[in-house]
Design a protein around this motif. Structure first.
Motif, PDB file in Angstrom:
ATOM      1  N   ASP A  99      28.696  47.261  36.628  1.00  0.00           N
ATOM      2  CA  ASP A  99      29.375  47.479  35.164  1.00  0.00           C
ATOM      3  C   ASP A  99      30.826  47.805  35.534  1.00  0.00           C
ATOM      4  O   ASP A  99      31.772  47.084  34.962  1.00  0.00           O
ATOM      5  CB  ASP A  99      28.623  48.146  34.385  1.00  0.00           C
ATOM      6  N   GLU A 100      31.272  48.857  36.166  1.00  0.00           N
ATOM      7  CA  GLU A 100      32.220  49.477  36.311  1.00  0.00           C
ATOM      8  C   GLU A 100      33.139  48.420  37.046  1.00  0.00           C
ATOM      9  O   GLU A 100      34.233  48.125  36.788  1.00  0.00           O
ATOM     10  CB  GLU A 100      32.155  50.769  36.980  1.00  0.00           C
ATOM     11  N   ALA A 101      32.604  47.939  38.065  1.00  0.00           N
ATOM     12  CA  ALA A 101      33.549  47.233  39.069  1.00  0.00           C
ATOM     13  C   ALA A 101      33.958  45.942  38.568  1.00  0.00           C
ATOM     14  O   ALA A 101      35.143  45.555  38.592  1.00  0.00           O
ATOM     15  CB  ALA A 101      32.878  46.873  40.415  1.00  0.00           C
ATOM     16  N   LEU A 102      32.777  45.195  37.986  1.00  0.00           N
ATOM     17  CA  LEU A 102      33.311  44.057  37.096  1.00  0.00           C
ATOM     18  C   LEU A 102      34.146  44.339  35.915  1.00  0.00           C
ATOM     19  O   LEU A 102      35.054  43.233  35.678  1.00  0.00           O
ATOM     20  CB  LEU A 102      32.038  43.334  36.823  1.00  0.00           C
ATOM     21  N   THR A 103      34.093  45.426  35.106  1.00  0.00           N
ATOM     22  CA  THR A 103      34.677  45.834  33.960  1.00  0.00           C
ATOM     23  C   THR A 103      36.349  45.799  34.712  1.00  0.00           C
ATOM     24  O   THR A 103      37.273  45.353  34.045  1.00  0.00           O
ATOM     25  CB  THR A 103      34.466  47.142  33.224  1.00  0.00           C
ATOM     26  N   ALA A 104      36.605  46.489  35.795  1.00  0.00           N
ATOM     27  CA  ALA A 104      37.864  46.667  36.209  1.00  0.00           C
ATOM     28  C   ALA A 104      38.407  45.252  36.789  1.00  0.00           C
ATOM     29  O   ALA A 104      39.426  45.170  36.495  1.00  0.00           O
ATOM     30  CB  ALA A 104      37.643  47.742  37.545  1.00  0.00           C
ATOM     31  N   VAL A 105      37.735  44.591  37.325  1.00  0.00           N
ATOM     32  CA  VAL A 105      37.944  43.001  37.758  1.00  0.00           C
ATOM     33  C   VAL A 105      38.348  42.296  36.737  1.00  0.00           C
ATOM     34  O   VAL A 105      39.466  41.624  36.552  1.00  0.00           O
ATOM     35  CB  VAL A 105      36.942  42.550  38.450  1.00  0.00           C
ATOM     36  N   TYR A 106      37.430  42.385  35.631  1.00  0.00           N
ATOM     37  CA  TYR A 106      37.825  41.583  34.529  1.00  0.00           C
ATOM     38  C   TYR A 106      39.021  41.969  33.801  1.00  0.00           C
ATOM     39  O   TYR A 106      40.013  41.093  33.354  1.00  0.00           O
ATOM     40  CB  TYR A 106      36.593  41.894  33.548  1.00  0.00           C
ATOM     41  N   THR A 107      39.421  43.227  33.716  1.00  0.00           N
ATOM     42  CA  THR A 107      40.735  43.696  33.075  1.00  0.00           C
ATOM     43  C   THR A 107      41.868  43.302  33.970  1.00  0.00           C
ATOM     44  O   THR A 107      42.875  42.899  33.155  1.00  0.00           O
ATOM     45  CB  THR A 107      40.578  45.352  32.925  1.00  0.00           C
ATOM     46  N   ALA A 108      41.644  43.237  35.168  1.00  0.00           N
ATOM     47  CA  ALA A 108      42.957  43.144  35.848  1.00  0.00           C
ATOM     48  C   ALA A 108      42.991  41.597  36.352  1.00  0.00           C
ATOM     49  O   ALA A 108      44.345  41.136  36.274  1.00  0.00           O
ATOM     50  CB  ALA A 108      42.616  43.923  37.443  1.00  0.00           C
ATOM     51  N   HIS A 109      41.985  40.762  36.148  1.00  0.00           N
ATOM     52  CA  HIS A 109      42.176  39.409  36.817  1.00  0.00           C
ATOM     53  C   HIS A 109      41.562  38.344  35.819  1.00  0.00           C
ATOM     54  O   HIS A 109      41.735  37.182  36.098  1.00  0.00           O
ATOM     55  CB  HIS A 109      41.593  39.330  37.980  1.00  0.00           C
ATOM     56  N   TYR A 110      41.153  38.552  34.549  1.00  0.00           N
ATOM     57  CA  TYR A 110      40.622  37.725  33.778  1.00  0.00           C
ATOM     58  C   TYR A 110      41.576  36.506  33.452  1.00  0.00           C
ATOM     59  O   TYR A 110      41.417  35.342  33.575  1.00  0.00           O
ATOM     60  CB  TYR A 110      40.037  38.271  32.503  1.00  0.00           C
ATOM     61  N   THR A 111      43.072  37.235  33.078  1.00  0.00           N
ATOM     62  CA  THR A 111      43.782  36.256  32.482  1.00  0.00           C
ATOM     63  C   THR A 111      44.392  35.058  33.373  1.00  0.00           C
ATOM     64  O   THR A 111      44.429  33.895  33.356  1.00  0.00           O
ATOM     65  CB  THR A 111      45.241  36.920  32.104  1.00  0.00           C
ATOM     66  N   SER A 112      44.574  35.895  34.627  1.00  0.00           N
ATOM     67  CA  SER A 112      44.853  34.674  36.047  1.00  0.00           C
ATOM     68  C   SER A 112      43.728  33.613  36.167  1.00  0.00           C
ATOM     69  O   SER A 112      44.178  32.493  36.486  1.00  0.00           O
ATOM     70  CB  SER A 112      45.394  35.525  37.033  1.00  0.00           C
ATOM     71  N   LEU A 113      42.609  34.310  36.030  1.00  0.00           N
ATOM     72  CA  LEU A 113      41.376  33.171  36.283  1.00  0.00           C
ATOM     73  C   LEU A 113      41.387  32.125  35.232  1.00  0.00           C
ATOM     74  O   LEU A 113      41.009  30.942  35.537  1.00  0.00           O
ATOM     75  CB  LEU A 113      40.182  33.990  36.432  1.00  0.00           C
ATOM     76  N   VAL A 114      41.424  32.313  34.140  1.00  0.00           N
ATOM     77  CA  VAL A 114      41.569  31.410  32.985  1.00  0.00           C
ATOM     78  C   VAL A 114      42.745  30.673  33.069  1.00  0.00           C
ATOM     79  O   VAL A 114      42.443  29.241  32.895  1.00  0.00           O
ATOM     80  CB  VAL A 114      41.732  32.211  31.521  1.00  0.00           C
ATOM     81  N   ARG A 115      43.940  31.038  33.540  1.00  0.00           N
ATOM     82  CA  ARG A 115      45.206  30.134  33.982  1.00  0.00           C
ATOM     83  C   ARG A 115      44.623  29.233  34.712  1.00  0.00           C
ATOM     84  O   ARG A 115      45.271  27.970  34.916  1.00  0.00           O
ATOM     85  CB  ARG A 115      46.183  31.162  34.032  1.00  0.00           C
ATOM     86  N   LEU A 116      44.008  29.684  35.830  1.00  0.00           N
ATOM     87  CA  LEU A 116      43.681  28.741  37.103  1.00  0.00           C
ATOM     88  C   LEU A 116      42.683  27.642  36.548  1.00  0.00           C
ATOM     89  O   LEU A 116      42.866  26.555  36.786  1.00  0.00           O
ATOM     90  CB  LEU A 116      43.031  29.607  38.178  1.00  0.00           C
TER      91      LEU A 116
END
Length: 175
Positions: free
Chosen positions: A16-33
């Motif tokens: 939960d903590e790790a994926l929340t951190a990954v989500y916060t940091a990289h969600y936008t760039s993954l959606v852009r991809l």
């Protein structure tokens, strides 16, 4: 908690903590991809969210938490490719709509109108008729008509204007 902090403390690999951190940091760039691959932001958002959900379920099997972002990127690319293949199959098997067929009355009226225009065209001088046929039947530009007929563009315009005026007068008289 920042993603890097989560993965540096390997003993505290909390999904939960790790994926929340990954989500916060990289969600936008993954959606852009995903958007760049699919040309559809809504579908890209769904794919990225599905990749995060899948990763959450498999977090305990992840050997190196530093590779979580690479895993997500690969998942997004693969899911986008799968979506594109699916859309190709759907398009291939979607029945093509039939063109609207004109009624018998419309076909007769169109034929009668076409016959009137052809008769009016036959009354035009040869160069005017040639310009009109090349322009509207051949779909040529003024420059292409000029080259084809060996005349200037100004002559093409002049012949077209005279022909249009004559046709309008002839067709309005016979209404």
């Amino acid at each position: 908690m920042v993603y890097e902090e989560c993965v540096t403390h390997e003993s505290s690999w909390d999904a939960d903590e790790a994926l929340t951190a990954v989500y916060t940091a990289h969600y936008t760039s993954l959606v852009r991809l995903g958007s760049l691959l699919l040309r559809d932001t809504g579908a890209a958002e769904e794919i990225v969210q599905d990749a995060f959900v899948a990763m959450h379920g498999r977090w305990h099997r992840l050997r190196d938490p530093h590779k979580a972002l690479a895993y997500l990127r690969t998942a997004v690319v693969n899911r986008c490719r799968s979506r594109q293949r699916h859309l190709v199959v759907v398009d291939k098997h979607t029945p093509k709509s039939l063109p609207d067929e004109p009624s018998a009355e419309q076909a007769v009226l169109r034929t009668a109108e076409t016959d009137r225009v052809i008769e009016a065209m036959r009354t035009l001088p040869e160069k005017q008729r040639t310009v009109m046929v090349l322009r509207y039947y051949g779909d040529l530009s003024e420059a292409e008509i000029a080259d084809t007929m060996g005349i200037s563009r100004g002559s093409v315009k002049s012949h077209a204007a005279r022909a249009t005026k004559s046709l309008r007068q002839l067709l309005e008289q016979n209404v």
